[in-house]
Design an enzyme around this catalytic site. Structure first.
Site, PDB file in Angstrom:
ATOM      1  N   ARG A 148      51.407  29.544  -9.922  1.00 55.88           N
ATOM      2  CA  ARG A 148      52.176  29.543  -8.687  1.00 55.88           C
ATOM      3  C   ARG A 148      53.536  30.147  -8.994  1.00 55.88           C
ATOM      4  NH1 ARG A 148      49.851  24.336  -9.067  1.00 55.88           N
ATOM      5  NH2 ARG A 148      48.307  23.887  -7.419  1.00 55.88           N
ATOM      6  N   LYS A 172      52.040  20.920  -9.426  1.00 56.48           N
ATOM      7  CA  LYS A 172      52.287  19.989  -8.330  1.00 56.48           C
ATOM      8  C   LYS A 172      52.066  18.551  -8.781  1.00 56.48           C
ATOM      9  CE  LYS A 172      51.283  23.031  -4.403  1.00 56.48           C
ATOM     10  NZ  LYS A 172      50.429  23.228  -3.206  1.00 56.48           N
ATOM     11  N   HIS A 243      51.884  35.306  -4.453  1.00 59.29           N
ATOM     12  CA  HIS A 243      50.727  34.467  -4.127  1.00 59.29           C
ATOM     13  C   HIS A 243      49.449  35.296  -4.044  1.00 59.29           C
ATOM     14  CE1 HIS A 243      49.102  30.611  -3.013  1.00 59.29           C
ATOM     15  NE2 HIS A 243      48.490  31.138  -1.972  1.00 59.29           N
ATOM     16  N   ARG A 246      48.071  35.724  -7.388  1.00 60.10           N
ATOM     17  CA  ARG A 246      47.350  34.506  -7.778  1.00 60.10           C
ATOM     18  C   ARG A 246      45.936  34.532  -7.198  1.00 60.10           C
ATOM     19  NH1 ARG A 246      47.935  28.861  -9.105  1.00 60.10           N
ATOM     20  NH2 ARG A 246      47.133  27.445  -7.511  1.00 60.10           N
ATOM     21  N   HIS A 269      44.353  23.233  -9.394  1.00 59.56           N
ATOM     22  CA  HIS A 269      43.896  22.577  -8.174  1.00 59.56           C
ATOM     23  C   HIS A 269      43.372  21.177  -8.499  1.00 59.56           C
ATOM     24  CE1 HIS A 269      43.069  26.687  -6.044  1.00 59.56           C
ATOM     25  NE2 HIS A 269      44.322  26.326  -5.978  1.00 59.56           N
ATOM     26  N   TYR A 278      37.837  30.845  -2.828  1.00 58.25           N
ATOM     27  CA  TYR A 278      37.689  32.159  -3.452  1.00 58.25           C
ATOM     28  C   TYR A 278      36.224  32.586  -3.511  1.00 58.25           C
ATOM     29  CZ  TYR A 278      42.498  31.290  -4.767  1.00 58.25           C
ATOM     30  OH  TYR A 278      43.831  31.005  -4.724  1.00 58.25           O
TER      31      TYR A 278
END
Length: 299
Positions: A148, A172, A243, A246, A269, A278
């Site tokens: 990210r 995150k 992004h 990514r 994730h 994806y």
């Protein structure tokens, strides 16, 4: 050495050292063959003026700005190769500017698009300027790791060393993960760090320091730099962002057979359902392939 021999060596280098796919190699060959056929001289003797005359010819022929910029990108890479390998003592393409883009190009970043972005960033880094080397390091790292943008710009300086092959990333929720770096990204980062250290700027704990209040390169500034790079590479700026790189990282890995769980871990994730978005891109591609290429299809 003949022009065709030089072109063959250049394409061989792209395949062996940069791992370029066949489609990418064919695109380089077409663009450089067109330059050879429509310029007033061969590769060995072409001057900056010869290149500018060729670009003027393309404009006179009504060629789109994106195509002109793409062909200039190929010419730049060829002369960087010739200069590095001692085939020429100079690089006539160094200071030639790309045209402004005014035509939309595909918004999906293909592998060829990414190749051109990375090639252009590498060519610009030959200026020796710390800012150009920083952008090259950022681009290689983005595509090699799928980080990210917030994770990338806040990497600590200690994250990269001479023998680094894995980097620790805090994502995150404070979750940490290990991500493979890759040799090209590592070398670009080390070259950038050497240049950064030589500037003797105020020490910072960040890998990409800045004088701003945050102490590191901002997301907004990185986005601006990447759009400027897209123009130089002949790609519509609106189709490129940190992004989207990514997204390209994940999609291209899956397209080449990577395991979905492994991609999930590298992207950070928490839920694999987030990563499965994806696979939808790939499923649509496979569907179109069957519908158009299968012997029993109507296509």
């Amino acid at each position: 050495m003949s022009d065709r021999e030089i072109l063959a060596q250049f394409l061989e280098m792209l395949a062996a050292e940069k791992g370029r796919a066949q489609n990418s190699l064919k695109a380089y060959e077409r663009d450089l063959s067109h330059f050879l056929e429509n310029s007033n001289t061969g590769f060995m003797n072409a001057s900056a003026e010869n290149i500018r005359e060729y670009l003027a010819f393309l404009h006179a022929e009504g060629m789109k700005a994106g195509t002109v910029a793409r062909r200039l990108s190929a010419i730049r890479q060829l002369y960087l190769f010739m200069y590095r390998d001692g085939l020429r003592a100079d690089n006539p393409a160094t200071n030639i500017e790309s045209p402004k883009l005014d035509q939309p190009l595909p918004k999906v970043l293909s592998e060829t698009d990414v190749d051109r972005l990375l090639d252009t960033a590498e060519q610009q880094a030959q200026s020796g300027k710390m800012e150009d080397q920083r952008l090259h390091a950022l681009m290689e790292t983005l595509y090699a790791t799928g980080l990210r943008v917030s994770e990338l710009v806040t990497l600590p300086r200690r994250a990269v060393g001479t023998d680094t092959t894995m980097i620790m990333v805090r994502g995150k929720g404070g979750r940490e993960r290990m991500v493979p770096l890759g040799n090209k990204a590592r070398l670009a980062l080390l070259s950038y760090l050497k240049s950064l250290n030589e500037t003797k700027k105020e020490e910072s704990g960040y890998l990409f320091p800045s004088r701003g209040k945050e102490g590191h390169l901002t997301r907004r500034r990185l986005g601006q730099l990447i759009k400027d790079l897209a123009v130089a590479a002949g790609i519509m700026p609106s189709s490129v962002s940190p992004h989207k790189l990514r997204h390209a990282f994940a999609t291209h890995l899956l397209a080449h057979g990577a395991d979905l769980r492994a991609v999930q871990q590298m992207l950070g994730h928490a839920d694999i359902s987030t990563t499965q978005i994806y696979t939808h891109v790939l499923e649509e591609r496979l569907k179109n392939l069957v519908l158009t290429k299968h012997p029993l299809s109507d296509g």
